[in-house]
Design an enzyme around this catalytic site. Structure first.
Site, PDB file in Angstrom:
ATOM      1  N   ASN A 151     -61.889 -41.143 -57.749  1.00 39.72           N
ATOM      2  CA  ASN A 151     -63.137 -41.608 -58.365  1.00 39.72           C
ATOM      3  C   ASN A 151     -63.461 -42.963 -57.745  1.00 39.72           C
ATOM      4  O   ASN A 151     -62.849 -43.960 -58.089  1.00 39.72           O
ATOM      5  CB  ASN A 151     -62.953 -41.729 -59.888  1.00 39.72           C
ATOM      6  N   LYS A 181     -66.092 -44.668 -58.053  1.00 48.87           N
ATOM      7  CA  LYS A 181     -66.969 -45.511 -58.890  1.00 48.87           C
ATOM      8  C   LYS A 181     -68.092 -46.084 -58.037  1.00 48.87           C
ATOM      9  O   LYS A 181     -68.522 -45.443 -57.075  1.00 48.87           O
ATOM     10  CB  LYS A 181     -66.155 -46.598 -59.585  1.00 48.87           C
ATOM     11  N   HIS A 189     -66.483 -40.147 -68.594  1.00 46.85           N
ATOM     12  CA  HIS A 189     -65.593 -41.234 -68.166  1.00 46.85           C
ATOM     13  C   HIS A 189     -65.765 -42.421 -69.114  1.00 46.85           C
ATOM     14  O   HIS A 189     -66.876 -42.700 -69.579  1.00 46.85           O
ATOM     15  CB  HIS A 189     -65.933 -41.646 -66.725  1.00 46.85           C
ATOM     16  N   GLU A 202     -65.962 -45.486 -68.657  1.00 46.24           N
ATOM     17  CA  GLU A 202     -66.957 -46.496 -68.252  1.00 46.24           C
ATOM     18  C   GLU A 202     -68.369 -46.039 -68.620  1.00 46.24           C
ATOM     19  O   GLU A 202     -69.223 -46.855 -68.954  1.00 46.24           O
ATOM     20  CB  GLU A 202     -66.829 -46.772 -66.746  1.00 46.24           C
ATOM     21  N   GLU A 218     -57.318 -40.175 -69.909  1.00 45.82           N
ATOM     22  CA  GLU A 218     -57.396 -41.507 -69.311  1.00 45.82           C
ATOM     23  C   GLU A 218     -57.379 -42.570 -70.408  1.00 45.82           C
ATOM     24  O   GLU A 218     -58.440 -42.913 -70.957  1.00 45.82           O
ATOM     25  CB  GLU A 218     -58.697 -41.645 -68.511  1.00 45.82           C
ATOM     26  N   GLY A 271     -57.907 -49.232 -64.375  1.00 48.24           N
ATOM     27  CA  GLY A 271     -58.229 -50.409 -63.576  1.00 48.24           C
ATOM     28  C   GLY A 271     -57.496 -51.664 -64.018  1.00 48.24           C
ATOM     29  O   GLY A 271     -57.831 -52.769 -63.594  1.00 48.24           O
ATOM     30  N   SER A 302     -54.530 -46.294 -63.525  1.00 50.65           N
ATOM     31  CA  SER A 302     -53.658 -47.064 -62.633  1.00 50.65           C
ATOM     32  C   SER A 302     -52.554 -46.226 -61.985  1.00 50.65           C
ATOM     33  O   SER A 302     -51.419 -46.684 -61.864  1.00 50.65           O
ATOM     34  CB  SER A 302     -53.073 -48.280 -63.373  1.00 50.65           C
ATOM     35  N   GLY A 355     -58.877 -46.924 -58.344  1.00 56.30           N
ATOM     36  CA  GLY A 355     -58.588 -47.926 -57.308  1.00 56.30           C
ATOM     37  C   GLY A 355     -57.837 -47.393 -56.101  1.00 56.30           C
ATOM     38  O   GLY A 355     -58.221 -47.651 -54.952  1.00 56.30           O
TER      39      GLY A 355
HETATM   40  C1  PEP Z   1     -60.576 -43.967 -63.093  1.00 57.87           C
HETATM   41  O1  PEP Z   1     -61.496 -44.489 -62.491  1.00 57.87           O
HETATM   42  O2  PEP Z   1     -60.784 -42.927 -63.708  1.00 57.87           O
HETATM   43  C2  PEP Z   1     -59.255 -44.591 -63.040  1.00 57.87           C
HETATM   44  C3  PEP Z   1     -58.252 -43.990 -63.612  1.00 57.87           C
HETATM   45  O3  PEP Z   1     -59.161 -45.794 -62.379  1.00 57.87           O
HETATM   46  P1  PEP Z   1     -57.789 -46.542 -61.914  1.00 57.87           P
HETATM   47  O4  PEP Z   1     -56.967 -45.510 -61.203  1.00 57.87           O
HETATM   48  O5  PEP Z   1     -58.264 -47.634 -61.014  1.00 57.87           O
HETATM   49  O6  PEP Z   1     -57.139 -47.030 -63.154  1.00 57.87           O
END
Ligand code: PEP
Length: 248
Positions: A9, A11, A94, A96, A166, A172, A211, A233
């Site tokens: 992802n 983003k 998601h 966000e 998640e 993040g 993460s 990330g």
């Molecule tokens: C995500 O964007 O869904 C995500 C899990 O980000 P990260 O891996 O950066 O925590």
């Protein structure tokens, strides 16, 4: 046998050249894998990315879609538009989008319906905040999210959905759920699905996101009910993303 899946992802990161270089890097290193690899790219990159990945084990996901079929929704992108560009997957719900754009499970339910009608597989995200976990209410939160977002679908429709757990506190932040914490929730989600789908819940891929990095992917993916990851990330860097893909 359910599918192993690693989905990136991106983003709202990367410009055109950076993005296309990243796609190239992933294609060059992915090799012969039975893991389904998905790139969740921003809308403007979809057309080029779909052409680049043709004939490879890599597919393209959108990061969102609108909950109405078409109409006067300036700036939005419909499911039919995504379909017409060859998109096979779409992330919905998601955290966000929930946090910054007021996305609710009622909207997500509409989005999933449109996606399934169009033959695009939804990647449905759910997860609790830190406060909800500290209060001990995380299982209830997940149950409510799943019940309202996935209500009204038949067993056959539910089989098309990929679920991503998640925890919001792990996205993040560099803080990851322990493999045991993640496994507990994944098995809980599968049990909830089984109440509707019976044995067929065993065929639903449930991804962990929050993460995930090359150094923790192996242990997470070794858990019985963790079928892969949704990677933010670490999907922005081809070597890291490839190492995660090859962690199974
Ligand atoms: C995500 O964007 O869904 C995500 C899990 O980000 P990260 O891996 O950066 O925590």
């Amino acid at each position: 046998m359910r599918k192993k899946i690693v989905a990136g992802n991106w983003k709202m990161n990367l410009t055109k050249n950076e993005g296309l270089l990243l796609v190239e890097g992933v294609l060059n290193g992915v090799g012969d894998t039975d893991t389904k690899v998905i790139l969740g790219v921003p809308f403007p990159f979809i057309s080029d990315t779909v052409s680049m990945v043709e004939g490879s084990p890599v597919s393209v996901a959108a990061q969102n879609c609108h909950q109405e079929k078409s109409g006067a929704f300036t700036g939005e992108v419909s499911v039919d538009m995504l379909k017409s560009f060859g998109v096979e997957y779409c992330i919905v719900g998601h955290s966000e989008r929930r946090q910054y754009f007021g996305e609710t499970d009622r909207f997500v339910n509409h989005k999933i319906e449109l996606l399934l009608d169009a033959g695009i597989q939804p990647i449905y995200c759910c997860g609790e905040t830190l406060e909800q976990r500290q209060d001990g209410g995380h299982l209830q939160v997940i149950e409510e999210q799943i019940q309202s977002a996935l209500q009204g679908f038949t067993k056959d429709q539910l089989k098309q959905i990929i679920v991503a757990y998640e925890p919001v506190w792990a996205i993040g932040t560099g803080e990851t759920a322990t493999p045991e914490q993640a496994q507990e929730i994944h098995s809980f989600i599968r049990k909830k699905l089984a109440q509707v789908m019976a044995d067929e819940a065993e065929d639903v891929s449930i991804l962990y996101g929050g993460s995930v990095k090359p150094d923790n992917a192996k242990e997470l993916f070794a858990q019985k009910d963790i079928d892969g990851g949704l990677i933010g990330g670490a999907s922005l860097n081809a070597p890291d993303f490839l190492e995660i893909i090859h962690s199974f």
